[in-house]
Scaffold this active site. Sequence first.
Site, PDB file in Angstrom:
ATOM      1  N   THR A   1       0.852  -1.195   0.000  1.00 11.09           N
ATOM      2  CA  THR A   1       0.000   0.000   0.000  1.00 11.09           C
ATOM      3  C   THR A   1       0.882   1.237   0.000  1.00 11.09           C
ATOM      4  O   THR A   1       1.939   1.262   0.638  1.00 11.09           O
ATOM      5  CB  THR A   1      -0.913   0.052   1.235  1.00 11.09           C
ATOM      6  OG1 THR A   1      -0.086   0.051   2.382  1.00 11.09           O
ATOM      7  CG2 THR A   1      -1.857  -1.107   1.282  1.00 11.09           C
TER       8      THR A   1
ATOM      9  N   GLU B   1      -6.109  -3.112   0.083  1.00  8.71           N
ATOM     10  CA  GLU B   1      -6.463  -4.235   0.963  1.00  8.71           C
ATOM     11  C   GLU B   1      -7.753  -4.925   0.545  1.00  8.71           C
ATOM     12  O   GLU B   1      -8.079  -5.989   1.048  1.00  8.71           O
ATOM     13  CB  GLU B   1      -6.632  -3.742   2.411  1.00  8.71           C
ATOM     14  CG  GLU B   1      -5.361  -3.287   3.088  1.00  8.71           C
ATOM     15  CD  GLU B   1      -5.058  -1.808   2.868  1.00  8.71           C
ATOM     16  OE1 GLU B   1      -5.533  -1.245   1.851  1.00  8.71           O
ATOM     17  OE2 GLU B   1      -4.364  -1.216   3.704  1.00  8.71           O
TER      18      GLU B   1
HETATM   19  P1  AMP Z   1      -5.288   2.800  -1.823  1.00  5.04           P
HETATM   20  O1  AMP Z   1      -5.082   1.560  -1.042  1.00  5.04           O
HETATM   21  O2  AMP Z   1      -4.026   3.545  -2.093  1.00  5.04           O
HETATM   22  O3  AMP Z   1      -6.095   2.533  -3.054  1.00  5.04           O
HETATM   23  O4  AMP Z   1      -6.115   3.799  -0.949  1.00  5.04           O
HETATM   24  C1  AMP Z   1      -7.378   3.440  -0.473  1.00  5.04           C
HETATM   25  C2  AMP Z   1      -7.994   4.655   0.114  1.00  5.04           C
HETATM   26  O5  AMP Z   1      -8.259   5.626  -0.897  1.00  5.04           O
HETATM   27  C3  AMP Z   1      -9.318   4.426   0.763  1.00  5.04           C
HETATM   28  O6  AMP Z   1      -9.187   3.942   2.072  1.00  5.04           O
HETATM   29  C4  AMP Z   1      -9.927   5.804   0.723  1.00  5.04           C
HETATM   30  O7  AMP Z   1      -9.431   6.609   1.772  1.00  5.04           O
HETATM   31  C5  AMP Z   1      -9.407   6.352  -0.576  1.00  5.04           C
HETATM   32  N1  AMP Z   1     -10.424   6.162  -1.616  1.00  5.04           N
HETATM   33  C6  AMP Z   1     -10.510   5.182  -2.519  1.00  5.04           C
HETATM   34  N2  AMP Z   1     -11.576   5.358  -3.328  1.00  5.04           N
HETATM   35  C7  AMP Z   1     -12.183   6.491  -2.917  1.00  5.04           C
HETATM   36  C8  AMP Z   1     -13.344   7.215  -3.324  1.00  5.04           C
HETATM   37  N3  AMP Z   1     -14.086   6.820  -4.341  1.00  5.04           N
HETATM   38  N4  AMP Z   1     -13.662   8.334  -2.630  1.00  5.04           N
HETATM   39  C9  AMP Z   1     -12.916   8.757  -1.594  1.00  5.04           C
HETATM   40  N5  AMP Z   1     -11.807   8.124  -1.171  1.00  5.04           N
HETATM   41  C10 AMP Z   1     -11.444   7.002  -1.822  1.00  5.04           C
END
Ligand code: AMP
Length: 534
Positions: free
Chosen positions: A172, A321
Amino acid sequence: MKGLMMDYQLTLPTFLRRAETYFPDKQIVTRLPDRSFHRYTYRDLGRRSRQLAVALQKLGLERGDRVATLCWNHYQHNECYLGIPCGGFVLHTLNLRLHPADLAYIASHAGDRAVVVDRALLPLLEQFRGETPIEHVLVVEDSYEELLATADPDEWRDPELDENEAAAMCYTSGTTGRPKGVVYSHRSTVLHTLGVASGAPLGLALSEEDVFLPVVPMFHANAWGYPYLAAMMGANLVYPGPHLDGESLLDAFVQERVTWTAGVPTIWLGILAQLDANPGKWDLSHMKGMLIGGSAPPRAMIDAFKQRHGLNVVHGWGMTETSPVASVSDLPGDLRHADWEKQLDYISLQGLPLPFVELRARDSEGKDVPWDDRTMGELEIRGPWVASGYYETPEQADRWTEDGWFKTGDIVTLHPDGFIHIQDRTKDVIKSGGEWISSVELENALMGHPAVAEAAVIGIPDEKWFERPLGVVVMRPGQSASPEELREFLAPNFAKWWLPDRFEVVEAIPKTGVGKFKKTELREMFVDAPAQAT
Ligand code: AMP
């Protein structure tokens, strides 16, 4: 009484066989660095993926060994997505936007034995390879091709893996702390693919007649599962290579008659700017939709795509995740016939969970919050494609609850119809006088101001309220807006105490490797700024 059905293992070789057998002539198109297009078929993909699996075995790699990739989006990377796990090895996608020190940590922690790397990224690899266990470097269009040539595709045998064996891993990006490894199994990947394919009505109902262009980098969160989805459905794929600017993408959409595309909001802001600046230049009437996720797409952007350019946004939420797709926007019941403003209200939310994904939100005392779209809580999730732990990182075990749910770190309200409404991430929420302020909502609203190109809102320390919001904005070229004007613009939609006391204008907002606002850095930049001053 036991059911009497086959104990059929859900493994990725099924997708390989299906794509080769039923969709041999469907195409995979790649834009090469010199901007020309490379074309081949699923028949070619199948042959070369099997060659890769055989060749890695000949190199001396063993079942379960990690094979990294350091590549842009292209057909060879797609071969890695299938060939590496179908050989019984574990695909480990490295994020080329990370700092070499992080890459060194990640490749060592994962124990990568080989890496497939783009020629243009060799200088990056050389900066960290010495600190990793990597033994074999396979350069795309070079030693990678030589390696494939040593292998006969007919030598490939399905390794008959247990469905719970690892297929791939991805660290991540984490805005704080050390990167953490998520390990996808064959089973989780197959079920995630089926879940996404089930496509809630507004979701990604990809079929054999579709042409899919993933803008989301293949090094980010399992490429949102699209290499597998396309192989399972027999959809044509178009890979943009390193050409990710708005104009190049729009040209590719038109030339290849793309029907679906997917990526993070930053990309779509660039595309929207191009479309606005050049009305009528690109005919996109064949496009069915664009899946936007990873961060919240601003409401104003979803609206502009629909109203000004007739393009549909499907909004998805997920995390590395969660494989990553966990929810997508939908318009159930009468909403399909509601007016656009009402539909937009729902599309701006983070959607409904896919089948098999379960969600709940809990307050700081561990109590479920009501579905009133007002009470905030941390979103928790469980399901067959949700991680049950990080790879060899026991200190992070507290991200899972005692009854086995994953704590997402996202602060949400739940809409009465069940939709997720993200308010913030745990570390980004601003707590002012004991009350939550959603920086995401303020940012989205600010980005609807005509003079503002980008906006981030951070919490900075305040003597009286403990924290107050500060707006950091990037102005559009030649435009400006005073703090008073920005506050006035926000005022109708927010409580007075939500409005940032201070604004800072910057040239650019620092971003993480996957294009999200790096709020930790912003906080460091402005931590000493007196929040009350204007
Ligand atoms: P990642 O693992 O880098 O994809 O990050 C995941 C995180 O991105 C999530 O826990 C959210 O905080 C944020 N995230 C993903 N999709 C969205 C969305 N559609 N709107 C707002 N935040 C999002």
